[in-house]
Design a protein around this motif. Structure first.
Motif, short mmCIF file in Angstrom:
data_model
loop_
_atom_site.label_atom_id
_atom_site.label_comp_id
_atom_site.label_asym_id
_atom_site.label_seq_id
_atom_site.Cartn_x
_atom_site.Cartn_y
_atom_site.Cartn_z
N ALA A 11 -1.62 -9.54 -5.22
CA ALA A 11 -2.70 -8.85 -4.52
C ALA A 11 -2.33 -7.41 -4.18
O ALA A 11 -3.15 -6.50 -4.29
N PHE A 12 -1.06 -7.19 -3.78
CA PHE A 12 -0.66 -5.84 -3.40
C PHE A 12 -0.67 -4.90 -4.61
O PHE A 12 -0.95 -3.71 -4.47
N MET A 13 -0.40 -5.44 -5.81
CA MET A 13 -0.47 -4.61 -7.01
C MET A 13 -1.92 -4.30 -7.37
O MET A 13 -2.25 -3.17 -7.76
N ASN A 14 -2.79 -5.25 -7.22
CA ASN A 14 -4.21 -5.01 -7.49
C ASN A 14 -4.78 -3.96 -6.54
O ASN A 14 -5.60 -3.12 -6.94
N ASN A 15 -4.36 -4.01 -5.27
CA ASN A 15 -4.79 -2.99 -4.30
C ASN A 15 -4.27 -1.61 -4.70
O ASN A 15 -4.96 -0.61 -4.54
N ALA A 16 -3.04 -1.57 -5.21
CA ALA A 16 -2.46 -0.29 -5.64
C ALA A 16 -3.24 0.28 -6.82
O ALA A 16 -3.54 1.49 -6.86
N PHE A 17 -3.56 -0.58 -7.79
CA PHE A 17 -4.38 -0.13 -8.94
C PHE A 17 -5.73 0.39 -8.46
O PHE A 17 -6.21 1.45 -8.90
N LEU A 18 -6.33 -0.35 -7.54
CA LEU A 18 -7.68 -0.01 -7.08
C LEU A 18 -7.70 1.32 -6.33
O LEU A 18 -8.57 2.17 -6.57
N ILE A 19 -6.76 1.52 -5.43
CA ILE A 19 -6.79 2.75 -4.64
C ILE A 19 -6.47 3.97 -5.51
O ILE A 19 -6.99 5.07 -5.27
N MET A 20 -5.66 3.79 -6.56
CA MET A 20 -5.41 4.91 -7.47
C MET A 20 -6.68 5.27 -8.25
O MET A 20 -6.97 6.45 -8.47
N MET A 21 -7.45 4.28 -8.66
CA MET A 21 -8.70 4.57 -9.37
C MET A 21 -9.69 5.26 -8.44
O MET A 21 -10.45 6.14 -8.86
N ILE A 22 -9.67 4.87 -7.17
CA ILE A 22 -10.57 5.49 -6.19
C ILE A 22 -10.18 6.94 -5.96
O ILE A 22 -11.03 7.84 -6.00
#
Length: 276
Positions: A11-22
């Motif tokens: 989950a923490f990696m998915n959050n990292a991917f998501l915030i970078m795209m944002i």
């Protein structure tokens, strides 16, 4: 295949991917205007100047983003006032203001007791972002992107020729300070992920790369966003396997792309000169 998809199982990696795209969208769009206006140092100044605002907000018990935004705007406004009312050039004023505020922030930080580590403020903690950070970054990114796209033509004219922009009736004062406010907001959005120091990389490199890759401003914006998204994804992905911090890895990839774009442009220029 399971090894390649392993980062997406956390989950923490998915959050990292998501915030970078944002973050890729507002930082890239702003980066194009900062590069055209020669305001790269302004982004650096504001990013460093938010530290005392963060510490004062923590002491006062108010949201940290409010303190960071207020400190960023204070830095921008004070820089403009000092450069307009003295013989000192703007880059010198910015260097003095942001180094002074950054030093003030460090002194304040050493005087308080907090569980927030200074490294997380300076370099971010992308693997520790939560839902609140994602929502904050998302809302700020949406507002900044909408404002830039709505005023992109006015901002472009103001970036290329402020005198002409004023002559045709544009409110250059509103555009000037509006752009500064958007920079401050964007830096606030990046704090939790990439921190104060590395945020400047996201505000300079994408626009510089796009400037080297295309000659039309209308193409700079999507190119900058695309480059940042690819770099962000690769940086977070690679950091998982080499056991490094995601934010510095993203900046390193952006730097490598800039060097490659610079070499490509230099080779093309030499070939065109030789053909003539």
């Amino acid at each position: 295949m399971d090894i390649l998809l392993q980062p997406f199982q956390f989950a923490f990696m998915n959050n990292a991917f998501l915030i970078m795209m944002i973050l890729a969208v507002p930082t890239s769009l702003l980066s194009c205007y900062l590069v055209l206006k020669g305001w790269s140092l302004m982004g650096d100044a504001i990013s460093h100047a938010v530290l005392p605002g963060i510490v004062l907000a923590y002491i006062s018990g108010i949201p940290l983003i409010i303190g960071a935004f207020c400190a960023g705007m204070f830095c921008a406004l004070s820089t403009g006032f000092l450069s307009e009312n003295s013989r000192i050039k703007q880059d010198t004023v910015m260097g003095i203001v942001f180094s002074g505020m950054f030093g003030f922030g460090i002194v304040l930080y050493t005087k308080i007791s907090t569980d927030v580590h200074l490294d997380h403020i300076l370099f971010g903690n992308m693997l520790g972002v939560g839902p609140v950070d994602l929502w904050t970054a998302g809302l700020i990114a949406l507002f900044v992107a909408a404002a830039i796209l709505a005023k992109r033509k006015d901002l472009m004219l103001h970036s290329f020729d402020p005198v002409q922009a004023q002559a045709v009736g544009l409110r250059v004062g509103w555009l000037h300070y509006g752009l500064l406010a958007l920079i401050s907001l964007t830096i606030v959005a990046t704090l939790s992920a990439v921190g104060i120091i590395l945020s400047i990389g996201l505000l300079i490199a994408p626009g510089a790369i796009a400037f080297l890759l295309t000659r039309q401003f209308s193409q700079m914006l999507p190119v900058a966003v695309g480059v940042t998204m690819v770099s962000g994804f690769l940086g977070v992905y690679i950091s998982f396997y080499i056991d490094s911090a995601p934010a510095p890895t993203v900046i390193l990839i952006l730097t490598a792309i800039f060097i490659a774009a610079f070499i490509r442009t230099s080779i093309q220029t030499r070939r065109q000169s030789a053909a003539r």
